[in-house]
Design a protein around this motif. Sequence first.
Motif, short mmCIF file in Angstrom:
data_model
loop_
_atom_site.label_atom_id
_atom_site.label_comp_id
_atom_site.label_asym_id
_atom_site.label_seq_id
_atom_site.Cartn_x
_atom_site.Cartn_y
_atom_site.Cartn_z
N LEU B 78 0.91 -1.00 0.03
CA LEU B 78 -0.24 -0.19 -0.21
C LEU B 78 1.11 1.19 -0.23
CD1 LEU B 78 -2.19 -1.18 2.76
CD2 LEU B 78 -2.70 -1.04 0.45
N GLY B 100 9.07 2.99 3.21
CA GLY B 100 8.37 1.86 2.60
C GLY B 100 9.06 1.33 1.85
N PHE B 103 11.23 -1.55 2.08
CA PHE B 103 10.10 -3.33 2.56
C PHE B 103 9.57 -3.09 1.88
CE2 PHE B 103 9.61 -1.12 7.16
CZ PHE B 103 10.80 -1.86 7.64
N ARG B 145 6.07 10.04 0.45
CA ARG B 145 6.95 8.29 1.70
C ARG B 145 5.60 7.33 0.88
NH1 ARG B 145 5.25 8.10 7.74
NH2 ARG B 145 3.02 7.78 6.93
N ALA B 146 4.27 7.76 0.49
CA ALA B 146 3.27 6.68 0.13
C ALA B 146 4.32 5.75 -1.12
CB ALA B 146 2.30 7.04 0.01
N ALA B 149 7.00 3.92 -1.53
CA ALA B 149 6.61 2.49 -1.21
C ALA B 149 6.99 1.62 -2.08
CB ALA B 149 5.49 2.12 -0.10
#
Lengths: 236, 369
Positions: B78, B100, B103, B145-146, B149
């Motif tokens: 997400l 993010g 990962f 940041r979103a 990811a």
Amino acid sequence: MGGEWANWLGPAEWQAVRLSLRVSFWATICSLPLGVLVAYALARWDFWGKQVLNGLVHLPLILPPVVTGYLLLMVFGRRGAVGQFLDQWFGIVLSFRWTGAAVAAAIMACPLMVRAIRLAIEAVDPKLEAAASTLGASKLWVFATVTLPLILSGIIAGAILAFAKAIGEFGATITFVSNIPGQTQTIPSAIYAFLQVPGGESAASRLVIIAVVIAMTALVVSEVLARRVARRVAGS
Amino acid sequence: MTLSIAIQHRFKGFALDVNFDAPPGVTVLFGPSGSGKTTLINAVAGLLRPDSGRIAAGDWVLMDTQARRFLPPHRRRLGYIFQEGRLFPHLSVRQNLAYGRWFAPRYARSEPMAHVVDMLGIGHLLDRRPGALSGGEKQRVAIGRALLAAPKLILADEPLAALDEGRKAEILPYFERLRDEVSVPIVYVSHSPAEVARLATTVVALKGGKVAAIGPAAQVLGDVGAVGARGAASVIRARVVAHHDDGLTELATAAGALWLPRLDGAPGAAIRLRIAAHDVILSRDRPQGLSALNILAGTIRDIHLGNGPGALVTLAFGDDTLTARITRRSATILGLAPGQTCHAVLKSVATAPEDVGTLRQHSTDRAPD
């Protein structure tokens, strides 16, 4: 400097100081992981028997230390259920050894440590942890990269408080492991012993000064760290 | 990638029961607070475990209670942008952006950090801590940041609600660029008709935990049952013709020319306009000697009489519609009826800049991943 210090304290007093530091150090280090786990469970998890665990952790705070010491003797003594098992299978004897003193100190310091760490964990916004999980972090990674850094100062503060408490532990220690010079005679036990013999006051008062200095230092350092925790969580 | 959501969940006197499919693009969950928007988006994120149901993006199943499948949030790939940013206070902006990404699977890290930083204009903030950022800056970092990811699904929960009007106007274009440049489905929660009009490919209007209406923005925003008479608005498409010296921009619509205070788009750019129904006046004849510049002629398609003293009259111009909120008395006096030709009058200042968005057709064949 070192020489003057050594002369300021007699060999028996030195022995007590060294033993106290060793006992408290190991008591703190060994109870830290467990303390963090219990604090986390109390702060974040809902489970059956949570109140029982909470009560158990705080019990040493309200029980007479002599009672705690006696219970330890019952459980961990050579004839105790756990003590017998440890002795037979691992050759570990706790009663009347410095390791036993460390166990007693750890248990007496546990409420303070868990309390400090729990407060730090409760100050962490669970929404931050949720955000980390949406970014791909598993539960363990969330703890390692978000929760742990944010509560680190709280953990250190809790550890220092526990260390100071361990230094001062007397009742449970003397009941569980007695007062053997060089083996289980920590600072408070030594002070007690010196006061029992004529002319021991000066030795006792030197140890009292050391105890006060250690306690005050611990309090100041933990206060500074607690403030840093607040600032860090606020994010400035 | 079609987003299929069918879930039921109940807790403390509230029940969410929705079932819909949304085509690729931006799906806006729209409705008043308490309508279940946040519950729904958190179910998509996996932060909330619905009692029963199924959520899937294309053939990628996020949860399905019948198949006993529930992906935890960290395995859903997400990019969730929260209302309050939720930046990590102990990390620098750079570390927040990289969080993010670290990962994300290696093969998926296609978006170069520099590009995202550039697009969001946050290059000068990289070494700061979130505590030292303004609300708008925080939100831009949260978007970055979103994005970094490498998400397969972008979620945004009222990302502009905590910002003042100026900041909103600053951030909204980034979401438009996201919609137009990133081929990842976006689920966007909002209670602002202006945001809906600018961003939505599909609007899902929620009311009391149920879907009240679903469809393109123009359709749902004009749906009184879904948004209420007060919130009724129209979304019409227009093209920038020219910027004039007197500070007005000339637009071409299916119904004729519109004049608005200076807009950003270059001549030729396609835009969307949201026009609130209460900003529109109707006239049977073409009005003369009026100070308002914008007069559009159309055909009355529908007259909706509510319980109160108001009436909503919808005019059609080609494919676009324009809704006017007038009094029931006026509708009677004018003798309005479907099929009649009517003139809509709107003052040029009636359209706020936040209601003007860029528009690009979202092609359905643009495959994600």
